[in-house]
Design a protein around this motif. Structure first.
Motif, PDB file in Angstrom:
ATOM      1  N   UNK A   1     -54.839  46.358  36.560  1.00 48.07           N
ATOM      2  CA  UNK A   1     -55.951  46.269  35.603  1.00 48.07           C
ATOM      3  C   UNK A   1     -55.585  45.374  34.419  1.00 48.07           C
ATOM      4  N   UNK A   2     -54.334  45.450  33.968  1.00 47.93           N
ATOM      5  CA  UNK A   2     -53.897  44.605  32.848  1.00 47.93           C
ATOM      6  C   UNK A   2     -53.910  43.130  33.253  1.00 47.93           C
ATOM      7  N   UNK A   3     -53.506  42.836  34.485  1.00 51.67           N
ATOM      8  CA  UNK A   3     -53.541  41.451  34.964  1.00 51.67           C
ATOM      9  C   UNK A   3     -54.981  40.948  35.071  1.00 51.67           C
ATOM     10  N   UNK A   4     -55.887  41.793  35.546  1.00 56.95           N
ATOM     11  CA  UNK A   4     -57.299  41.405  35.632  1.00 56.95           C
ATOM     12  C   UNK A   4     -57.893  41.195  34.246  1.00 56.95           C
ATOM     13  N   UNK A   5     -57.508  42.041  33.289  1.00 59.73           N
ATOM     14  CA  UNK A   5     -57.969  41.891  31.911  1.00 59.73           C
ATOM     15  C   UNK A   5     -57.497  40.547  31.351  1.00 59.73           C
ATOM     16  N   UNK A   6     -56.220  40.235  31.561  1.00 59.56           N
ATOM     17  CA  UNK A   6     -55.673  38.980  31.048  1.00 59.56           C
ATOM     18  C   UNK A   6     -56.349  37.776  31.703  1.00 59.56           C
ATOM     19  N   UNK A   7     -56.646  37.875  32.997  1.00 56.67           N
ATOM     20  CA  UNK A   7     -57.341  36.786  33.686  1.00 56.67           C
ATOM     21  C   UNK A   7     -58.738  36.573  33.089  1.00 56.67           C
ATOM     22  N   UNK A   8     -59.417  37.660  32.758  1.00 56.36           N
ATOM     23  CA  UNK A   8     -60.737  37.556  32.141  1.00 56.36           C
ATOM     24  C   UNK A   8     -60.639  36.918  30.756  1.00 56.36           C
ATOM     25  N   UNK A   9     -59.609  37.301  29.983  1.00 57.01           N
ATOM     26  CA  UNK A   9     -59.393  36.706  28.658  1.00 57.01           C
ATOM     27  C   UNK A   9     -59.142  35.204  28.798  1.00 57.01           C
ATOM     28  N   UNK A  10     -58.289  34.825  29.753  1.00 55.09           N
ATOM     29  CA  UNK A  10     -57.992  33.401  29.977  1.00 55.09           C
ATOM     30  C   UNK A  10     -59.247  32.627  30.367  1.00 55.09           C
ATOM     31  N   UNK A  11     -60.065  33.213  31.233  1.00 55.87           N
ATOM     32  CA  UNK A  11     -61.297  32.557  31.662  1.00 55.87           C
ATOM     33  C   UNK A  11     -62.245  32.386  30.478  1.00 55.87           C
ATOM     34  N   UNK A  12     -62.327  33.406  29.639  1.00 53.82           N
ATOM     35  CA  UNK A  12     -63.191  33.341  28.460  1.00 53.82           C
ATOM     36  C   UNK A  12     -62.690  32.290  27.475  1.00 53.82           C
ATOM     37  N   UNK A  13     -61.378  32.201  27.308  1.00 51.18           N
ATOM     38  CA  UNK A  13     -60.808  31.178  26.424  1.00 51.18           C
ATOM     39  C   UNK A  13     -61.113  29.774  26.946  1.00 51.18           C
ATOM     40  N   UNK A  14     -61.010  29.595  28.249  1.00 48.20           N
ATOM     41  CA  UNK A  14     -61.341  28.287  28.836  1.00 48.20           C
ATOM     42  C   UNK A  14     -62.807  27.942  28.619  1.00 48.20           C
ATOM     43  N   UNK A  15     -63.671  28.929  28.775  1.00 49.44           N
ATOM     44  CA  UNK A  15     -65.102  28.716  28.583  1.00 49.44           C
ATOM     45  C   UNK A  15     -65.393  28.331  27.131  1.00 49.44           C
ATOM     46  N   UNK A  16     -64.771  29.030  26.193  1.00 47.36           N
ATOM     47  CA  UNK A  16     -64.958  28.716  24.769  1.00 47.36           C
ATOM     48  C   UNK A  16     -64.408  27.330  24.463  1.00 47.36           C
ATOM     49  N   UNK A  17     -63.250  26.993  25.061  1.00 47.12           N
ATOM     50  CA  UNK A  17     -62.684  25.655  24.864  1.00 47.12           C
ATOM     51  C   UNK A  17     -63.622  24.567  25.365  1.00 47.12           C
ATOM     52  N   UNK A  18     -64.269  24.803  26.492  1.00 42.13           N
ATOM     53  CA  UNK A  18     -65.237  23.847  27.020  1.00 42.13           C
ATOM     54  C   UNK A  18     -66.437  23.682  26.107  1.00 42.13           C
ATOM     55  N   UNK A  19     -66.909  24.796  25.542  1.00 40.56           N
ATOM     56  CA  UNK A  19     -68.032  24.727  24.608  1.00 40.56           C
ATOM     57  C   UNK A  19     -67.639  23.974  23.336  1.00 40.56           C
ATOM     58  N   UNK A  20     -66.422  24.194  22.868  1.00 41.41           N
ATOM     59  CA  UNK A  20     -65.945  23.452  21.683  1.00 41.41           C
ATOM     60  C   UNK A  20     -65.930  21.960  21.939  1.00 41.41           C
ATOM     61  N   UNK A  21     -65.408  21.572  23.098  1.00 42.65           N
ATOM     62  CA  UNK A  21     -65.374  20.144  23.450  1.00 42.65           C
ATOM     63  C   UNK A  21     -66.776  19.574  23.514  1.00 42.65           C
ATOM     64  N   UNK A  22     -67.703  20.307  24.081  1.00 42.91           N
ATOM     65  CA  UNK A  22     -69.076  19.840  24.191  1.00 42.91           C
ATOM     66  C   UNK A  22     -69.712  19.668  22.812  1.00 42.91           C
ATOM     67  N   UNK A  23     -69.421  20.604  21.913  1.00 39.51           N
ATOM     68  CA  UNK A  23     -69.989  20.524  20.566  1.00 39.51           C
ATOM     69  C   UNK A  23     -69.382  19.376  19.757  1.00 39.51           C
ATOM     70  N   UNK A  24     -68.087  19.117  19.983  1.00 38.86           N
ATOM     71  CA  UNK A  24     -67.427  18.015  19.273  1.00 38.86           C
ATOM     72  C   UNK A  24     -67.761  16.655  19.874  1.00 38.86           C
ATOM     73  N   UNK A  25     -68.220  16.660  21.121  1.00 44.93           N
ATOM     74  CA  UNK A  25     -68.562  15.410  21.797  1.00 44.93           C
ATOM     75  C   UNK A  25     -67.370  14.752  22.453  1.00 44.93           C
ATOM     76  N   UNK A  26     -66.350  15.533  22.781  1.00 41.46           N
ATOM     77  CA  UNK A  26     -65.147  14.997  23.445  1.00 41.46           C
ATOM     78  C   UNK A  26     -65.415  14.671  24.899  1.00 41.46           C
TER      79      UNK A  26
END
Length: 127
Positions: free
Chosen positions: A102-127
């Motif tokens: 369960x801890x590994x699945x939680x961490x995988x979800x956190x990593x996926x969410x961080x990647x998604x937020x990083x993608x949104x940041x890039x889109x907003x900055x126009x990178x």
């Protein structure tokens, strides 16, 4: 703000459900020596499915309503392989294995969410 809710809501709900499961498993481990304690678990699929169904609403009177399960919290009692004499159903090795998974699945979800937020940041900055 609706853009962020649409893009991240599923992942945030998933993270909440995974967090709940890790917490329940930790409680099981903490109560391994408590007489008559019953080991519990959270059915992630059931909780996540109910969360998604709650967020979906019909927009027209002729649309079909979704059937919702009666136990929306997804809590269930674990069936032990061996029951202790004091009535405790916690099996430490099983709980530790489930907690690690369960801890590994939680961490995988956190990593996926961080990647998604990083993608949104890039889109907003126009990178």
């Amino acid at each position: 703000m609706s853009l962020f809710d649409t893009a991240l809501s599923t992942h945030a709900q998933s993270l909440t459900a995974r967090s709940q499961r890790v917490e329940v498993l930790a409680q099981n481990i903490a109560n391994a020596d408590t007489p008559n304690f019953k080991a519990r678990d959270v059915d992630f699929k059931k909780v996540f499915k109910n969360t998604l169904e709650d967020s979906m609403k019909t927009t027209h009177g002729k649309h079909m309503a979704l059937a919702v399960d009666e136990s929306a919290d997804g809590m269930m009692y674990r069936t032990p392989f061996n029951v202790a004499f004091d009535g405790n159903t916690v099996e430490l090795n099983v709980e530790q294995a489930q907690y690690g998974k369960a801890a590994a699945e939680y961490q995988a979800t956190v990593n996926f969410l961080q990647d998604k937020i990083g993608g949104l940041r890039k889109a907003l900055r126009g990178d």
